[in-house]
Scaffold this active site. Structure first.
Site, short mmCIF file in Angstrom:
data_model
loop_
_atom_site.label_atom_id
_atom_site.label_comp_id
_atom_site.label_asym_id
_atom_site.label_seq_id
_atom_site.Cartn_x
_atom_site.Cartn_y
_atom_site.Cartn_z
N CYS A 1 0.88 -1.16 0.00
CA CYS A 1 0.00 0.00 0.00
C CYS A 1 0.92 1.21 0.00
CB CYS A 1 -0.92 0.01 1.22
SG CYS A 1 -1.94 1.50 1.32
N CYS B 1 -0.42 4.33 2.54
CA CYS B 1 -0.34 4.13 4.00
C CYS B 1 -0.21 2.64 4.30
CB CYS B 1 -1.50 4.80 4.73
SG CYS B 1 -3.12 4.16 4.31
N SER B 2 -1.27 2.00 4.77
CA SER B 2 -1.11 0.58 5.15
C SER B 2 -2.41 -0.20 4.98
CB SER B 2 -0.63 0.47 6.59
OG SER B 2 -1.52 1.16 7.48
N CYS B 3 -3.13 0.02 3.89
CA CYS B 3 -4.34 -0.76 3.63
C CYS B 3 -3.98 -2.25 3.58
CB CYS B 3 -4.98 -0.32 2.32
SG CYS B 3 -5.77 1.29 2.44
#
Length: 215
Positions: free
Chosen positions: A119, A122-124
């Site tokens: 991702c 960010c951090s999906c």
């Protein structure tokens, strides 16, 4: 475009994330613990309730769920076809759905193609099948380098792929998350789904590793 991989970018301008973007996991963990302590001291939360939530993510929402999906795909061609056509529905049929797993796509490794998930914004991450994301998945170094130098990143994880293997990098968003279906290891024809699932690690379902081999 790089010679040895393809990158599937989704439109991050529409990236409506519903979770935090803090990549300094250690700092955040410390802040969360401090906040928890204050809230407990003030009688605003029950420590047992917090423990129950943590246990849920560790034992019920985690890589074991994804491993079961992979094992069923390996052993059931009909399910594998369904997973490839409509991963959201196929995964939900096993009871894995909910937060950050509403819209899924399964990408299958083949002898000539290896898939890697990132991702970039960010951090999906697909919590329903993989649990909480590892620290490195949220780190800026991984998020940027996985796209521009996936082969080098994989080598740092100890995964050296043949030069002729194409690497496809899939960029998760809040709208769509991915699950890598690693190749089934040789010599596993006689194993049932439970034994097959034991060969599948979290990293293999992100693409930074391959499925294990029976001991």
């Amino acid at each position: 475009m790089h010679d040895d991989h393809e990158t599937d970018h989704n439109d991050h301008d529409r990236h409506a994330h519903d979770h935090g973007h803090d990549n300094r996991y250690t700092d955040m963990q410390a802040r969360v613990r401090a906040l928890e302590t204050v809230l407990v001291e003030k009688g605003l939360i029950d420590p047992k309730a917090v423990d129950a939530i943590v246990e849920t993510y560790e034992t019920k929402i985690g890589p074991k769920n994804g491993a079961r999906v992979v094992a069923k795909a390996w052993s059931d061609p009909v399910f594998a076809d369904w997973l490839q056509a409509d991963a959201t529905a196929a995964i939900a049929s096993l009871g894995y759905t909910g937060r950050q797993g509403e819209h899924m796509r399964a990408v299958f490794n083949t002898p000539g193609t290896h898939n890697l998930i990132v991702c970039t914004l960010c951090s999906c991450y697909p919590w329903a099948v993989l649990g909480l994301p590892p620290t490195w998945y949220k780190a800026p170094a991984y998020r940027s380098r996985a796209v521009i130098d996936p082969r080098g990143v994989l080598a740092e994880f100890g995964l050296a792929l043949p030069k002729e293997t194409k690497i496809r990098v899939w960029d998760s968003t809040a709208e769509l998350r991915y699950l890598v279906i690693p190749e089934r290891p040789d010599g596993t024809d006689g194993l049932d789904e439970q034994a097959l699932a034991a060969l599948v690690s979290r990293d293999a379902m992100i693409g930074t590793a391959v499925a294990g081999v029976p001991s």
